[in-house]
Design a protein around this motif. Structure first.
Motif, PDB file in Angstrom:
ATOM      1  N   ILE A   1      33.589  66.803  91.193  1.00  0.00           N
ATOM      2  CA  ILE A   1      34.212  66.069  90.089  1.00  0.00           C
ATOM      3  C   ILE A   1      35.675  66.472  89.944  1.00  0.00           C
ATOM      4  O   ILE A   1      36.552  65.650  89.691  1.00  0.00           O
ATOM      5  N   LEU A   2      35.968  67.759  90.117  1.00  0.00           N
ATOM      6  CA  LEU A   2      37.294  68.300  89.837  1.00  0.00           C
ATOM      7  C   LEU A   2      38.320  68.020  90.932  1.00  0.00           C
ATOM      8  O   LEU A   2      39.505  67.837  90.633  1.00  0.00           O
ATOM      9  N   PHE A   3      37.909  67.963  92.190  1.00  0.00           N
ATOM     10  CA  PHE A   3      38.872  67.830  93.279  1.00  0.00           C
ATOM     11  C   PHE A   3      39.710  66.540  93.218  1.00  0.00           C
ATOM     12  O   PHE A   3      40.909  66.597  93.486  1.00  0.00           O
ATOM     13  N   PRO A   4      39.149  65.388  92.855  1.00  0.00           N
ATOM     14  CA  PRO A   4      40.018  64.204  92.712  1.00  0.00           C
ATOM     15  C   PRO A   4      41.065  64.351  91.611  1.00  0.00           C
ATOM     16  O   PRO A   4      42.144  63.772  91.698  1.00  0.00           O
ATOM     17  N   VAL A   5      40.759  65.133  90.586  1.00  0.00           N
ATOM     18  CA  VAL A   5      41.735  65.380  89.517  1.00  0.00           C
ATOM     19  C   VAL A   5      42.956  66.105  90.086  1.00  0.00           C
ATOM     20  O   VAL A   5      44.099  65.774  89.761  1.00  0.00           O
ATOM     21  N   PHE A   6      42.709  67.083  90.970  1.00  0.00           N
ATOM     22  CA  PHE A   6      43.824  67.793  91.597  1.00  0.00           C
ATOM     23  C   PHE A   6      44.656  66.851  92.455  1.00  0.00           C
ATOM     24  O   PHE A   6      45.879  66.942  92.482  1.00  0.00           O
ATOM     25  N   GLY A   7      43.990  65.935  93.164  1.00  0.00           N
ATOM     26  CA  GLY A   7      44.720  64.952  93.967  1.00  0.00           C
ATOM     27  C   GLY A   7      45.591  64.063  93.097  1.00  0.00           C
ATOM     28  O   GLY A   7      46.726  63.743  93.450  1.00  0.00           O
ATOM     29  N   ALA A   8      45.062  63.651  91.950  1.00  0.00           N
ATOM     30  CA  ALA A   8      45.846  62.821  91.027  1.00  0.00           C
ATOM     31  C   ALA A   8      47.040  63.592  90.476  1.00  0.00           C
ATOM     32  O   ALA A   8      48.160  63.060  90.400  1.00  0.00           O
ATOM     33  N   LEU A   9      46.815  64.859  90.120  1.00  0.00           N
ATOM     34  CA  LEU A   9      47.930  65.675  89.633  1.00  0.00           C
ATOM     35  C   LEU A   9      48.993  65.865  90.707  1.00  0.00           C
ATOM     36  O   LEU A   9      50.189  65.865  90.409  1.00  0.00           O
ATOM     37  N   ARG A  10      48.561  66.023  91.951  1.00  0.00           N
ATOM     38  CA  ARG A  10      49.515  66.150  93.061  1.00  0.00           C
ATOM     39  C   ARG A  10      50.421  64.923  93.110  1.00  0.00           C
ATOM     40  O   ARG A  10      51.641  65.035  93.240  1.00  0.00           O
TER      41      ARG A  10
ATOM     42  N   GLY B   1      42.235  65.178 101.659  1.00  0.00           N
ATOM     43  CA  GLY B   1      42.100  65.222 100.212  1.00  0.00           C
ATOM     44  C   GLY B   1      40.712  64.872  99.715  1.00  0.00           C
ATOM     45  O   GLY B   1      40.342  65.187  98.596  1.00  0.00           O
ATOM     46  N   SER B   2      39.918  64.210 100.543  1.00  0.00           N
ATOM     47  CA  SER B   2      38.574  63.833 100.116  1.00  0.00           C
ATOM     48  C   SER B   2      37.535  64.902 100.435  1.00  0.00           C
ATOM     49  O   SER B   2      36.386  64.796 100.032  1.00  0.00           O
TER      50      SER B   2
ATOM     51  N   ALA C   1      50.403  58.829  98.078  1.00  0.00           N
ATOM     52  CA  ALA C   1      48.977  58.885  97.731  1.00  0.00           C
ATOM     53  C   ALA C   1      48.114  58.220  98.796  1.00  0.00           C
ATOM     54  O   ALA C   1      46.992  58.660  99.051  1.00  0.00           O
ATOM     55  N   PHE C   2      48.633  57.158  99.405  1.00  0.00           N
ATOM     56  CA  PHE C   2      47.843  56.433 100.402  1.00  0.00           C
ATOM     57  C   PHE C   2      48.092  56.915 101.822  1.00  0.00           C
ATOM     58  O   PHE C   2      47.643  56.286 102.773  1.00  0.00           O
ATOM     59  N   GLY C   3      48.781  58.030 101.965  1.00  0.00           N
ATOM     60  CA  GLY C   3      48.972  58.606 103.295  1.00  0.00           C
ATOM     61  C   GLY C   3      47.628  58.982 103.896  1.00  0.00           C
ATOM     62  O   GLY C   3      46.692  59.363 103.205  1.00  0.00           O
ATOM     63  N   SER C   4      47.519  58.858 105.192  1.00  0.00           N
ATOM     64  CA  SER C   4      46.226  59.098 105.842  1.00  0.00           C
ATOM     65  C   SER C   4      45.730  60.526 105.638  1.00  0.00           C
ATOM     66  O   SER C   4      44.537  60.752 105.491  1.00  0.00           O
ATOM     67  N   SER C   5      46.630  61.488 105.602  1.00  0.00           N
ATOM     68  CA  SER C   5      46.165  62.864 105.419  1.00  0.00           C
ATOM     69  C   SER C   5      45.573  63.073 104.031  1.00  0.00           C
ATOM     70  O   SER C   5      44.661  63.875 103.859  1.00  0.00           O
TER      71      SER C   5
ATOM     72  N   GLY D   1      42.750  69.558  98.299  1.00  0.00           N
ATOM     73  CA  GLY D   1      43.331  68.857  97.150  1.00  0.00           C
ATOM     74  C   GLY D   1      44.072  69.792  96.221  1.00  0.00           C
ATOM     75  O   GLY D   1      45.156  69.484  95.734  1.00  0.00           O
ATOM     76  N   VAL D   2      43.490  70.964  95.992  1.00  0.00           N
ATOM     77  CA  VAL D   2      44.125  71.943  95.116  1.00  0.00           C
ATOM     78  C   VAL D   2      45.385  72.496  95.773  1.00  0.00           C
ATOM     79  O   VAL D   2      46.407  72.677  95.124  1.00  0.00           O
ATOM     80  N   SER D   3      45.314  72.741  97.078  1.00  0.00           N
ATOM     81  CA  SER D   3      46.493  73.214  97.813  1.00  0.00           C
ATOM     82  C   SER D   3      47.623  72.210  97.711  1.00  0.00           C
ATOM     83  O   SER D   3      48.775  72.578  97.463  1.00  0.00           O
ATOM     84  N   GLY D   4      47.301  70.946  97.901  1.00  0.00           N
ATOM     85  CA  GLY D   4      48.324  69.903  97.783  1.00  0.00           C
ATOM     86  C   GLY D   4      48.940  69.861  96.399  1.00  0.00           C
ATOM     87  O   GLY D   4      50.154  69.691  96.249  1.00  0.00           O
ATOM     88  N   MET D   5      48.103  70.047  95.380  1.00  0.00           N
ATOM     89  CA  MET D   5      48.613  70.024  94.017  1.00  0.00           C
ATOM     90  C   MET D   5      49.557  71.187  93.744  1.00  0.00           C
ATOM     91  O   MET D   5      50.636  70.997  93.196  1.00  0.00           O
ATOM     92  N   VAL D   6      49.160  72.401  94.145  1.00  0.00           N
ATOM     93  CA  VAL D   6      50.027  73.544  93.846  1.00  0.00           C
ATOM     94  C   VAL D   6      51.303  73.497  94.688  1.00  0.00           C
ATOM     95  O   VAL D   6      52.368  73.904  94.215  1.00  0.00           O
ATOM     96  N   LEU D   7      51.223  72.993  95.912  1.00  0.00           N
ATOM     97  CA  LEU D   7      52.442  72.864  96.711  1.00  0.00           C
ATOM     98  C   LEU D   7      53.370  71.805  96.127  1.00  0.00           C
ATOM     99  O   LEU D   7      54.593  71.988  96.100  1.00  0.00           O
ATOM    100  N   ALA D   8      52.801  70.700  95.621  1.00  0.00           N
ATOM    101  CA  ALA D   8      53.626  69.687  94.952  1.00  0.00           C
ATOM    102  C   ALA D   8      54.254  70.272  93.690  1.00  0.00           C
ATOM    103  O   ALA D   8      55.413  69.978  93.370  1.00  0.00           O
ATOM    104  N   ALA D   9      53.515  71.118  92.981  1.00  0.00           N
ATOM    105  CA  ALA D   9      54.077  71.771  91.783  1.00  0.00           C
ATOM    106  C   ALA D   9      55.214  72.717  92.171  1.00  0.00           C
ATOM    107  O   ALA D   9      56.233  72.789  91.471  1.00  0.00           O
TER     108      ALA D   9
END
Length: 186
Positions: A47-56, A91-92, A82-86, A98-106
């Motif tokens: 449930i939580l991982f898509p939230v991290f993707g959205a925050l990213r 991210g799925s 968001a629609f990039g293949s990676s 997903g969390v890594s992507g979010m913290v790196l974007a932050a």
């Protein structure tokens, strides 16, 4: 036999587990059938991982806006990001991607805010994002050091100030991650 279920390791990802534990309690309350703690944590993670993707993606939108892109171009760039293949492939996966992507974007957002704005970005923001970053994967300490060093070097123009600031942020983030890890798993 049956395939081994996906497990979220509480030792590898202390920050993820810190966020997943309360949600797993809520998940187990709403599920009427008997669900053990491990299954509830896995469901909460899913449930939580898509939230991290959205925050990213939200963080990337603000990166583009802070760099001076018009609103419409920032939206377009964020949607393309968001629609990039990676993002779809990695991210799925219910793991730390997903969390890594979010913290790196932050981290990128803090870097851009430090460089492109006149505001002073609080060092505590760097430490909080750094702790989240190290709590996902310890190797995220290196992007933290690099982004904070570049941001402070560009902002101050002083090599010694940038080195000491990034060193302090890295040490504080790593220390808080260790404290968090030890307190969660003693």
């Amino acid at each position: 036999g049956s395939p081994e279920p996906v497990r979220i390791s509480p030792i590898l990802y202390p920050v993820i587990n810190l966020l997943v534990r309360p949600i797993s309690g809520i998940v187990s309350v709403f599920l009427l059938e008997s669900v053990d703690a491990t299954q509830a944590r896995i469901l909460a993670g899913i449930i939580l991982f898509p939230v991290f993707g959205a925050l990213r993606n939200v963080f990337m939108f603000y990166v583009f806006r802070t760099m001076g892109c018009a609103f419409s171009w920032a939206v377009l760039a964020s949607v393309l990001f968001a629609f990039g293949s990676s993002n779809f492939v990695y991210g799925s996966v219910p793991d730390s991607y997903g969390v890594s992507g979010m913290v790196l974007a932050a981290l990128f957002l803090l870097t851009v805010q430090t460089i492109f704005t006149d505001r002073v970005v609080s060092i505590w923001k760097w430490i909080v994002i750094g702790t989240l970053s190290c709590g996902v994967l310890i190797t995220h300490l290196f992007p933290l050091i690099i982004t904070s060093f570049v941001a402070f070097l560009r902002k101050t123009g002083r090599l010694s100030k940038a080195l000491w600031s990034s060193f302090f942020i890295a040490c504080a983030s790593f220390s808080l991650t260790l404290v968090l890890h030890v307190s969660l798993y003693k």
